[in-house]
Design a protein around this motif. Structure first.
Motif, PDB file in Angstrom:
ATOM      1  N   UNK A 122      40.848 -46.044   9.592  1.00 20.13           N
ATOM      2  CA  UNK A 122      40.898 -44.728  10.218  1.00 20.13           C
ATOM      3  C   UNK A 122      39.687 -43.898   9.825  1.00 20.13           C
ATOM      4  N   UNK A 123      39.379 -42.909  10.689  1.00 20.64           N
ATOM      5  CA  UNK A 123      38.316 -41.967  10.328  1.00 20.64           C
ATOM      6  C   UNK A 123      38.796 -41.170   9.119  1.00 20.64           C
ATOM      7  N   UNK A 124      37.845 -40.674   8.277  1.00 26.64           N
ATOM      8  CA  UNK A 124      38.295 -39.922   7.103  1.00 26.64           C
ATOM      9  C   UNK A 124      39.050 -38.657   7.511  1.00 26.64           C
ATOM     10  N   UNK A 125      39.914 -38.210   6.612  1.00 24.44           N
ATOM     11  CA  UNK A 125      40.631 -36.950   6.830  1.00 24.44           C
ATOM     12  C   UNK A 125      39.607 -35.812   6.874  1.00 24.44           C
ATOM     13  N   UNK A 126      39.885 -34.796   7.676  1.00 30.64           N
ATOM     14  CA  UNK A 126      38.964 -33.661   7.750  1.00 30.64           C
ATOM     15  C   UNK A 126      39.613 -32.408   7.172  1.00 30.64           C
ATOM     16  N   UNK A 127      38.891 -31.779   6.250  1.00 31.53           N
ATOM     17  CA  UNK A 127      39.391 -30.557   5.615  1.00 31.53           C
ATOM     18  C   UNK A 127      38.389 -29.431   5.856  1.00 31.53           C
ATOM     19  N   UNK A 128      38.890 -28.305   6.301  1.00 27.51           N
ATOM     20  CA  UNK A 128      38.025 -27.132   6.472  1.00 27.51           C
ATOM     21  C   UNK A 128      38.392 -26.117   5.394  1.00 27.51           C
ATOM     22  N   UNK A 129      37.375 -25.647   4.640  1.00 24.79           N
ATOM     23  CA  UNK A 129      37.622 -24.653   3.591  1.00 24.79           C
ATOM     24  C   UNK A 129      36.993 -23.323   3.998  1.00 24.79           C
ATOM     25  N   UNK A 130      37.734 -22.253   3.780  1.00 27.95           N
ATOM     26  CA  UNK A 130      37.276 -20.927   4.207  1.00 27.95           C
ATOM     27  C   UNK A 130      37.206 -19.970   3.031  1.00 27.95           C
ATOM     28  N   UNK A 131      36.210 -19.077   3.060  1.00 29.32           N
ATOM     29  CA  UNK A 131      36.215 -17.966   2.098  1.00 29.32           C
ATOM     30  C   UNK A 131      36.622 -16.725   2.877  1.00 29.32           C
ATOM     31  N   UNK A 132      37.222 -15.775   2.179  1.00 30.51           N
ATOM     32  CA  UNK A 132      37.641 -14.552   2.882  1.00 30.51           C
ATOM     33  C   UNK A 132      36.645 -13.446   2.577  1.00 30.51           C
ATOM     34  N   UNK A 133      36.210 -12.731   3.611  1.00 32.24           N
ATOM     35  CA  UNK A 133      35.105 -11.781   3.440  1.00 32.24           C
ATOM     36  C   UNK A 133      35.449 -10.581   2.568  1.00 32.24           C
ATOM     37  N   UNK A 134      34.446 -10.038   1.901  1.00 28.27           N
ATOM     38  CA  UNK A 134      34.585  -8.746   1.226  1.00 28.27           C
ATOM     39  C   UNK A 134      33.293  -7.958   1.381  1.00 28.27           C
ATOM     40  N   UNK A 135      33.345  -6.636   1.106  1.00 30.20           N
ATOM     41  CA  UNK A 135      32.155  -5.824   1.401  1.00 30.20           C
ATOM     42  C   UNK A 135      30.965  -6.128   0.496  1.00 30.20           C
ATOM     43  N   UNK A 136      29.793  -5.713   0.946  1.00 29.62           N
ATOM     44  CA  UNK A 136      28.553  -5.922   0.192  1.00 29.62           C
ATOM     45  C   UNK A 136      28.636  -5.293  -1.202  1.00 29.62           C
ATOM     46  N   UNK A 137      29.335  -4.153  -1.298  1.00 34.04           N
ATOM     47  CA  UNK A 137      29.446  -3.453  -2.593  1.00 34.04           C
ATOM     48  C   UNK A 137      30.116  -4.335  -3.642  1.00 34.04           C
ATOM     49  N   UNK A 138      30.900  -5.336  -3.209  1.00 33.04           N
ATOM     50  CA  UNK A 138      31.569  -6.214  -4.176  1.00 33.04           C
ATOM     51  C   UNK A 138      30.710  -7.419  -4.516  1.00 33.04           C
ATOM     52  N   UNK A 139      29.454  -7.394  -4.073  1.00 32.80           N
ATOM     53  CA  UNK A 139      28.518  -8.459  -4.418  1.00 32.80           C
ATOM     54  C   UNK A 139      28.953  -9.860  -4.015  1.00 32.80           C
TER      55      UNK A 139
END
Ligand code: B12
Ligand code: SF4
Length: 564
Positions: free
Chosen positions: A15-32
């Motif tokens: 089988x083709x390899x499993x696919x995983x999508x990882x996400x980061x959640x946005x925060x404002x520029x002031x939080x670096x």
């Protein structure tokens, strides 16, 4: 849904390899926004296990549900995981809802220091989330991926330690996941999967961790419950290999060592410094440290090895508050630690928290005086946050024992810039007033910088320029301008000067800035190798360099005409 219904059955065929999508959640520029280590560690272990992984890093790119859906449609992941802290949890949860609505068969997982302590609540309140990962995620995500790949039902994930999961109508928790005893067995973070040019354009440092865990137990912090009370150290040689490669292969000159307390074990800290010195690494770095475990010898060695900034958690200058929060330091320790660091030539940044238990107008004034003194005596900089009692901390779970009333359960308000607690001795208004007067001080400081810049002071001019440039880049990133305005016809893309002028014109229109300024900024991005002209299956035009095509917005791949 029943977990595992998305699983692939063993048909005997490869089988083709499993696919995983990882996400980061946005925060404002002031939080670096800094390159997220969590996702790069998770990607590295998944890749080592043969899983196909993509990171969609919304910290430095435009978030929209449509964009997320485009990537889901193009990549077809079977598992989607998101990382968040308390203040970004609501956005992270909404992202998973988009995923589940797009395809109910995708398994959705969430992890990080917030859900570690709110796993059950997270699953109850966000029914589109299948799995909450508790604590360290490397071993858990690999086992989860395997379970998703082969399981026939919820029983598949039930065997994975360190999670809470939805089991039909109920929420179940598996056995706790032990901490990773040997951090050196982890592969190096897969930073190449991040859109690094964007962080570089913003002037952000690269993050590195040399240890996990914290030996202390401050009332307002969850560090030791998250990563353990016994600090686990990485082999200094491997840490410095990593730093060397970040410098050489990825082009970062600044590193932020994000250990909870870099100075806790002198032997370890000295070995890291010695190795950096031995290899003559040309990097500047910063650390988090405690005033009571920095010594003149260590501070001097750190400085020689390239450290330029130390951030001390001071929290308060009032001795009773310091005792209540179990900080284990006194104002005398603070003065001593700050003096040692500044004498060694390190820039010191002191972080205060307003609204800790027992805070009054008097204790706030004491902290202000202390901050003013160390600024005048040692040039130490300082900043304030307002107390946010975060899940996992004693202060959150035992707030009433400390006469604290938590006034908001809206996690988005837990950004430490607004008052969400009350106590008899200090009103929310007073806490916010204090922060506002600190903000005024900063505004005064900027006025001063502007005045000096107008008088020709080059350091002030550079500072203003840096700030303006960062705001420009942030706007480019958050409006997705390189991805959208950067699309060009093949004919234009083949003439670089014209392609640059076309981009400048479009960006000028979208940003409503003087065209000269935009041209100059874009020129610098091109010269620094951060954006480039590309012609491939994704289309032709400008792209941020060295990034996966998922970061761009190329919904309809273009077939390129043969070159004439
Ligand atoms: C560097 C850092 C920052 C950086 C940038 C963060 C970044 N984008 O990388 C800066 C300085 C900007 C920052 C800001 C803030 N930070 Co901060 N920060 C850290 C620090 C020191 C290191 C983070 C790190 O890289 N850790 C190493 C990685 C490997 O660990 P990790 O991220 O936790 O990921 C592991 C697990 O959580 C899990 N995991 C995480 N996500 C996922 C997702 C999935 C799907 C899975 C399976 C597993 C998983 O697996 C990972 C690998 O083991 C931590 C303390 C710490 N030691 O972690 C605090 C910490 C994360 N910060 C914290 C806080 C409170 C903040 C601020 C709110 C501070 C403020 N304004 O007052 C802001 C919020 C900004 C934001 N939205 O991120 C708290 C969060 C607590 C909480 N409940 O949310 C922490 C834990 C510090 C503490 N002990 O209190 N921070
Ligand atoms: S505040 Fe710092 S020293 Fe205290 S427990 Fe948290 S990480 Fe450790």
């Amino acid at each position: 849904m029943v977990l595992g219904s998305n699983a692939r059955r063993n048909t005997g065929k490869r089988q083709a390899p499993l696919r995983v999508l990882l996400l980061s959640s946005p925060h404002p520029l002031e939080e670096n926004p800094l390159p997220p280590l969590s996702l790069t560690y998770l990607t590295a272990v998944l890749e080592a296990a043969g899983v196909e992984v993509e990171i969609l890093d919304f910290l430095v790119s435009r978030y929209s549900p449509a964009r997320l859906r485009n990537v889901l449609a193009a990549f077809h992941p079977q598992l989607v995981g998101v990382t968040c802290v308390t203040m970004t949890y609501p956005r992270a949860a909404r992202m998973l809802r988009v995923v589940k609505t797009f395809d109910p068969n995708i398994i959705t997982a969430i992890g990080g220091p917030h859900v570690t302590f709110t796993a059950e609540e997270t699953l109850r309140r966000a029914p589109w989330t299948d799995i909450a990962v508790i604590g360290e995620g490397e071993d858990t995500i690999v086992e989860l991926a395997r379970a998703v790949d082969s399981a026939r039902d919820a029983g598949g994930v039930a065997g994975v330690a360190g999670i809470s999961f939805r089991n039909g109508d109920t929420i179940a928790a598996t056995a706790p996941r032990p901490l990773i005893s040997d951090l050196d067995r982890l592969p190096l973070p897969a930073r190449h999967r991040l859109p690094l040019a964007r962080y570089q354009a913003l002037g952000m440092p690269c993050t590195v961790v040399t240890s996990r865990g914290c030996a202390y137990d401050c009332l307002f912090c969850s560090a030791n419950r998250m990563f353990g009370h016994r600090v686990r150290f990485r082999e200094p040689g491997l840490v410095v290999d990593e730093i060397e490669s970040i410098r050489r292969d990825l082009g970062f000159r600044r590193i932020n060592i994000v250990d909870d307390t870099f100075t806790v074990n002198h032997h370890h800290a000295e070995r890291v410094c010695d190795e950096m010195l031995r290899r003559k690494l040309d990097v500047d770095w910063s650390v988090y440290a405690r005033v009571d475990n920095i010594t003149p010898d260590l501070a001097t060695l750190m400085k020689r090895a390239g450290c330029n900034t130390v951030l001390f958690g001071i929290e308060s200058a009032d001795e009773t508050i310091l005792r209540t929060i179990r900080k284990g330091i006194t104002p005398d320790d603070m003065r001593r630690g700050i003096a040692i660091a500044t004498k060694a030539g390190l820039r010191v940044y002191c972080s205060f928290i307003i609204g800790l238990p027992g805070e009054t107008r008097r204790t706030i004034a004491a902290s202000n005086v202390f901050a003013g003194e160390v600024n005048a005596d040692f040039g130490a900089e300082y900043g304030y946050h307002i107390l946010a009692p975060l899940p996992g901390t004693d202060l959150y779970h035992r707030a009433t024992d400390y006469s604290l009333r938590i006034t908001s359960r809206n996690w988005a308000c837990y950004d430490a810039n607004q008052a969400i607690t009350e106590q008899a001795t200090i009103s929310r208004a007073l806490a916010e007033e204090t922060l506002a007067s600190y903000d005024e001080l900063i505004e005064h400081a900027w006025k001063d910088i502007r005045r000096r810049a107008a008088a020709g002071d080059t350091a002030s001019i550079d500072r203003l320029e840096g700030n303006r440039r960062q705001a420009f880049i942030w706007s480019l990133l958050k409006k997705g301008l390189i991805e959208t305005a950067g699309r060009l016809s093949l004919a234009v893309a083949r003439r670089p000067a014209e392609a640059e002028a076309t981009l400048a014109e479009l960006v000028t229109r979208r940003m409503k800035l003087p065209e000269d300024t935009v041209r100059q900024e874009l020129r610098m991005l091109v010269a620094a190798g951060l954006i480039q002209l590309v012609a491939d299956k994704g289309g032709t035009g400008w792209r941020w360099c060295r990034e996966r095509r998922w970061h761009g917005e190329y919904p309809s791949p273009v077939r390129l005409a043969p070159r004439t």
